[in-house]
Design a protein around this motif. Structure first.
Motif, PDB file in Angstrom:
ATOM      1  N   ARG A 105      -4.077   1.120  -5.820  1.00 56.86           N
ATOM      2  CA  ARG A 105      -3.781   0.498  -4.412  1.00 56.86           C
ATOM      3  C   ARG A 105      -4.477  -0.592  -4.262  1.00 56.86           C
ATOM      4  O   ARG A 105      -4.201  -1.663  -3.819  1.00 56.86           O
ATOM      5  CB  ARG A 105      -3.921   1.463  -3.422  1.00 56.86           C
ATOM      6  CG  ARG A 105      -2.423   2.420  -3.006  1.00 56.86           C
ATOM      7  CD  ARG A 105      -2.437   3.060  -1.886  1.00 56.86           C
ATOM      8  NE  ARG A 105      -1.225   3.772  -1.939  1.00 56.86           N
ATOM      9  CZ  ARG A 105      -0.985   5.136  -1.274  1.00 56.86           C
ATOM     10  NH1 ARG A 105      -2.174   5.665  -0.734  1.00 56.86           N
ATOM     11  NH2 ARG A 105       0.134   5.617  -1.007  1.00 56.86           N
ATOM     12  N   GLY A 106      -5.892  -0.285  -4.889  1.00 60.27           N
ATOM     13  CA  GLY A 106      -6.910  -1.527  -4.650  1.00 60.27           C
ATOM     14  C   GLY A 106      -6.454  -2.575  -5.550  1.00 60.27           C
ATOM     15  O   GLY A 106      -6.609  -3.968  -5.036  1.00 60.27           O
ATOM     16  N   THR A 107      -5.953  -2.249  -6.818  1.00 61.11           N
ATOM     17  CA  THR A 107      -5.611  -3.356  -7.847  1.00 61.11           C
ATOM     18  C   THR A 107      -4.477  -4.266  -7.207  1.00 61.11           C
ATOM     19  O   THR A 107      -4.439  -5.458  -7.000  1.00 61.11           O
ATOM     20  CB  THR A 107      -5.245  -2.776  -9.056  1.00 61.11           C
ATOM     21  OG1 THR A 107      -6.418  -2.102  -9.728  1.00 61.11           O
ATOM     22  CG2 THR A 107      -4.840  -3.931  -9.920  1.00 61.11           C
ATOM     23  N   PHE A 108      -3.443  -3.449  -6.540  1.00 54.02           N
ATOM     24  CA  PHE A 108      -2.235  -4.142  -6.095  1.00 54.02           C
ATOM     25  C   PHE A 108      -2.537  -4.586  -4.764  1.00 54.02           C
ATOM     26  O   PHE A 108      -1.731  -5.637  -4.442  1.00 54.02           O
ATOM     27  CB  PHE A 108      -1.072  -3.194  -5.948  1.00 54.02           C
ATOM     28  CG  PHE A 108      -0.419  -2.825  -7.258  1.00 54.02           C
ATOM     29  CD1 PHE A 108       0.213  -3.621  -8.083  1.00 54.02           C
ATOM     30  CD2 PHE A 108      -0.580  -1.437  -7.856  1.00 54.02           C
ATOM     31  CE1 PHE A 108       1.042  -3.443  -9.379  1.00 54.02           C
ATOM     32  CE2 PHE A 108      -0.194  -1.239  -9.172  1.00 54.02           C
ATOM     33  CZ  PHE A 108       0.697  -2.139  -9.798  1.00 54.02           C
TER      34      PHE A 108
ATOM     35  N   SER B 221       0.758  -1.346  -0.022  1.00 52.71           N
ATOM     36  CA  SER B 221      -0.141   0.150  -0.109  1.00 52.71           C
ATOM     37  C   SER B 221       0.823   1.156   0.062  1.00 52.71           C
ATOM     38  O   SER B 221       0.407   2.242  -0.427  1.00 52.71           O
ATOM     39  CB  SER B 221      -0.963  -0.061   1.233  1.00 52.71           C
ATOM     40  OG  SER B 221      -0.196   0.346   2.361  1.00 52.71           O
ATOM     41  N   GLU B 222       2.162   1.202   0.583  1.00 55.73           N
ATOM     42  CA  GLU B 222       2.900   2.401   0.738  1.00 55.73           C
ATOM     43  C   GLU B 222       3.753   2.613  -0.661  1.00 55.73           C
ATOM     44  O   GLU B 222       4.262   3.685  -0.960  1.00 55.73           O
ATOM     45  CB  GLU B 222       3.799   2.414   1.941  1.00 55.73           C
ATOM     46  CG  GLU B 222       2.935   2.325   3.171  1.00 55.73           C
ATOM     47  CD  GLU B 222       3.735   2.294   4.349  1.00 55.73           C
ATOM     48  OE1 GLU B 222       3.519   2.445   5.438  1.00 55.73           O
ATOM     49  OE2 GLU B 222       4.834   1.691   4.340  1.00 55.73           O
TER      50      GLU B 222
ATOM     51  N   VAL C 175      -1.248  13.565   7.233  1.00 58.36           N
ATOM     52  CA  VAL C 175      -2.363  12.515   7.174  1.00 58.36           C
ATOM     53  C   VAL C 175      -1.998  11.101   7.034  1.00 58.36           C
ATOM     54  O   VAL C 175      -1.486  10.765   5.883  1.00 58.36           O
ATOM     55  CB  VAL C 175      -3.719  13.063   6.442  1.00 58.36           C
ATOM     56  CG1 VAL C 175      -4.879  12.114   6.511  1.00 58.36           C
ATOM     57  CG2 VAL C 175      -3.958  14.709   6.755  1.00 58.36           C
ATOM     58  N   ALA C 176      -2.679  10.301   7.732  1.00 59.39           N
ATOM     59  CA  ALA C 176      -2.113   8.799   7.645  1.00 59.39           C
ATOM     60  C   ALA C 176      -3.009   8.038   6.704  1.00 59.39           C
ATOM     61  O   ALA C 176      -4.374   8.533   6.664  1.00 59.39           O
ATOM     62  CB  ALA C 176      -2.191   8.047   8.795  1.00 59.39           C
ATOM     63  N   THR C 177      -2.831   6.922   5.957  1.00 55.49           N
ATOM     64  CA  THR C 177      -3.720   6.217   5.311  1.00 55.49           C
ATOM     65  C   THR C 177      -4.272   5.029   6.217  1.00 55.49           C
ATOM     66  O   THR C 177      -3.962   4.787   7.345  1.00 55.49           O
ATOM     67  CB  THR C 177      -2.833   5.529   3.972  1.00 55.49           C
ATOM     68  OG1 THR C 177      -2.102   4.490   4.841  1.00 55.49           O
ATOM     69  CG2 THR C 177      -2.194   6.402   3.283  1.00 55.49           C
ATOM     70  N   PRO C 178      -5.523   4.673   5.929  1.00 58.77           N
ATOM     71  CA  PRO C 178      -6.369   3.727   6.663  1.00 58.77           C
ATOM     72  C   PRO C 178      -5.570   2.391   6.726  1.00 58.77           C
ATOM     73  O   PRO C 178      -5.551   1.823   7.767  1.00 58.77           O
ATOM     74  CB  PRO C 178      -7.549   3.611   5.807  1.00 58.77           C
ATOM     75  CG  PRO C 178      -7.708   5.069   5.280  1.00 58.77           C
ATOM     76  CD  PRO C 178      -6.472   5.238   4.783  1.00 58.77           C
ATOM     77  N   GLU C 179      -4.912   2.093   5.846  1.00 57.75           N
ATOM     78  CA  GLU C 179      -4.104   1.000   5.614  1.00 57.75           C
ATOM     79  C   GLU C 179      -3.092   0.781   6.847  1.00 57.75           C
ATOM     80  O   GLU C 179      -3.038  -0.217   7.530  1.00 57.75           O
ATOM     81  CB  GLU C 179      -3.490   0.748   4.244  1.00 57.75           C
ATOM     82  CG  GLU C 179      -4.570   0.212   3.018  1.00 57.75           C
ATOM     83  CD  GLU C 179      -4.732   1.701   2.167  1.00 57.75           C
ATOM     84  OE1 GLU C 179      -4.601   2.921   3.118  1.00 57.75           O
ATOM     85  OE2 GLU C 179      -5.222   1.935   1.074  1.00 57.75           O
TER      86      GLU C 179
END
Length: 517
Positions: free
Chosen positions: A175-178, A167-168, A269-273
């Protein structure tokens, strides 16, 4: 994906990124490999049957083993061809993998937060090497179980770290595909080990199946020498300049990384992942996402705070319940025990059927990956549970009445149904059902529930199967239990799990106003 979206994806993906993803996803591949490695050779390992090498492979096997058995000082004669085990003992060996996975999953979040994603992945490859070596050279039940624990620690950790790393480093638009590559890699690992097991389930050749895990782990360990640290982790720990250089290398020389790096500062801001996968409040505070856009710190709640708070309890029950349902519907009864379970019950060799099952599992997972975004999470879960429940019912009846062709078809439908929703959806729900202040604790609880449910199936399925068959006569009775569990699971999802498709945040999912503490 639309043609323009496909072209954009191709432009966003550099050869270097493909290399990084190929190496990192060897971790989830090993999870699938070790999950199913004992399936095909189960009867040979446990001394239940003596299978000589087939004529097709006998001469090659004799040539290969001659190099290891001729010298008096280098011999495999000290290793037994098999290790006597009954069903309960074999179940213990199999289930040790899930206990190791539970420990690895809980420990990996803090390690990857404080010491980096790269070091955490390197440690998982080390655990895989040690575990595979112990299993390969195992001469007793204890050694086999110990090897499974080490392999399980690596597997549990990799299910947390690798999705986070992907994700990073993946382009934001893809990101959804990978993200689907983790589940696909797991299925590739299952297919590899089932195929090896088909060819090497004879004499002491089963040790080469387990030894292949050493090769895969060593390959990943060497490959990680060229893998960089996650740019997001570097930026979060104050090394923004190196993070930008790393990201530019991953994206390509001419890619504009300005949009991605705009928030790489102290109040990013952080990603939810990141918060969902780490499950560690203090460690997550160091990541981009430990603060709101306005710079105000977000308080991260612990597990006991979440479970005691009626505001979060419905989401926790839904997320943990779905993660438990994923395993209790019985897919691992096929993945881990299909060769022994289906032997003499089906019209074709059960090991061949297991390879076909693994291939269909992989193909279906790839084909169904867009469905949660198109049909909705809850719809996919209900379709998946209904498919598995119906397949389990017909499978039980077809085995009892010796309808062998129908049994084979139902086994394939049972596994294919899993990929529709129960495979991918449970891993999405934690970050969609709760706010970021509680997502870490919720994800930790979900992960723990998943490994506990996996342990229950791995440990008790073969024991209950044999007990029911002896009590009622015949075979297949255990799948009535999975049918009942599917009915209960469907009712749970219908009543307790909300739809999250198209919802911007957890408050919109539950139709409530954000509480301000």
């Amino acid at each position: 994906m639309a043609p323009s979206g496909l072209r954009q994806c191709i432009r966003d993906v550099s050869p270097y990124l493909i290399l990084l993803l190929s190496i990192s996803t060897l971790g989830p591949l090993q999870f699938g490999f070790h999950l199913a490695e004992l399936n095909a050779p189960q009867d040979v390992i446990s001394c239940r049957v003596r299978v000589p090498a087939s004529s097709r492979f006998a001469s090659a096997w004799a040539t290969l083993t001659s190099y290891t058995t001729k010298p008096a000082t280098v011999t495999t004669s000290s290793l037994p061809d098999c290790i006597p085990m009954d069903d309960a003992q074999f179940a213990v060996v199999s289930s040790m993998f899930t206990l190791g996975g539970f420990a690895g999953a809980l420990a990996s979040g803090p390690v990857s937060s404080s010491r980096g994603r790269l070091l955490a992945m390197q440690l998982t490859s080390l655990f895989f090497v040690i575990g595979s070596l112990i299993e390969t050279l195992g001469a007793s039940i204890f050694m086999m179980a110990l090897g499974r624990v080490f392999s399980g620690v690596g597997a549990g950790a990799t299910t947390v770290i690798v999705p986070l790393y992907i994700s990073e480093v993946a382009p934001p638009r893809e990101r959804g595909t990978f993200g689907a590559m983790t589940q696909i890699s797991i299925n590739v690992g299952i297919l590899i080990t089932q195929t090896l097991g088909y060819f090497l389930s004879h004499d002491s050749a089963w040790r080469w199946v387990l030894g292949a895990g050493v090769i895969i782990a060593a390959t990943q360990g060497l490959g990680l020498l060229v893998v960089p640290e996650s740019p997001a982790w570097l930026a979060a720990h104050g090394n923004v300049s190196q993070a930008k250089r790393t990201l530019q290398r991953i994206r390509g020389k001419h890619y504009d990384i300005g949009e991605e790096t705009a928030t790489w500062h102290s109040d990013a801001v952080a990603t939810p992942e990141e918060e969902a996968l780490l499950g560690d409040g203090e460690a997550a505070a160091a990541l981009p996402g430990a603060a709101t856009a306005g710079g105000k710190s977000t308080r991260h709640l612990g597990f006991f705070e979440v479970i005691r708070d009626p505001f979060y309890r419905p989401a926790l029950i839904a997320a943990v319940g779905v993660m438990s349902v994923q395993q209790l519907c019985g897919v691992n009864s096929i993945i881990m025990y299909s060769v022994s379970l289906l032997r003499d019950l089906l019209p074709i060799n059960s090991a061949v059927l297991t390879i076909i099952i693994s291939a269909i599992n992989l193909i279906t997972t790839v084909a169904c990956s867009p469905l949660p975004d198109k049909l909705g999470r809850k719809t996919c879960l209900l379709l998946s549970i209904a498919g598995q429940g119906a397949s389990a019912l017909v499978l039980a009846l077809s085995i009892i009445f010796e309808a062998k062709i129908l049994s084979a078809i139902m086994v394939l439908c049972f596994v294919a149904s899993f990929a529709v929703g129960l495979g991918p959806v449970p891993f999405m729900l934690a970050s969609e059902l709760v706010g970021q202040e509680a997502v870490g604790a919720t994800q930790s609880a979900c992960l723990g529930a998943n490994y506990i449910a996996t342990f229950l199936v791995a440990q008790f399925f073969p024991i209950i199967n044999v007990a029911l068959n002896n009590w009622l006569g015949g075979a297949g009775w255990v799948y009535f239990i999975f049918t009942a569990l599917a009915v209960l699971s469907g009712l749970f999802v219908q009543w307790r799990v909300p739809e999250t498709k198209g919802k911007r945040n957890a408050d919109e999912v539950w139709g409530r106003t954000r509480r301000i503490d």
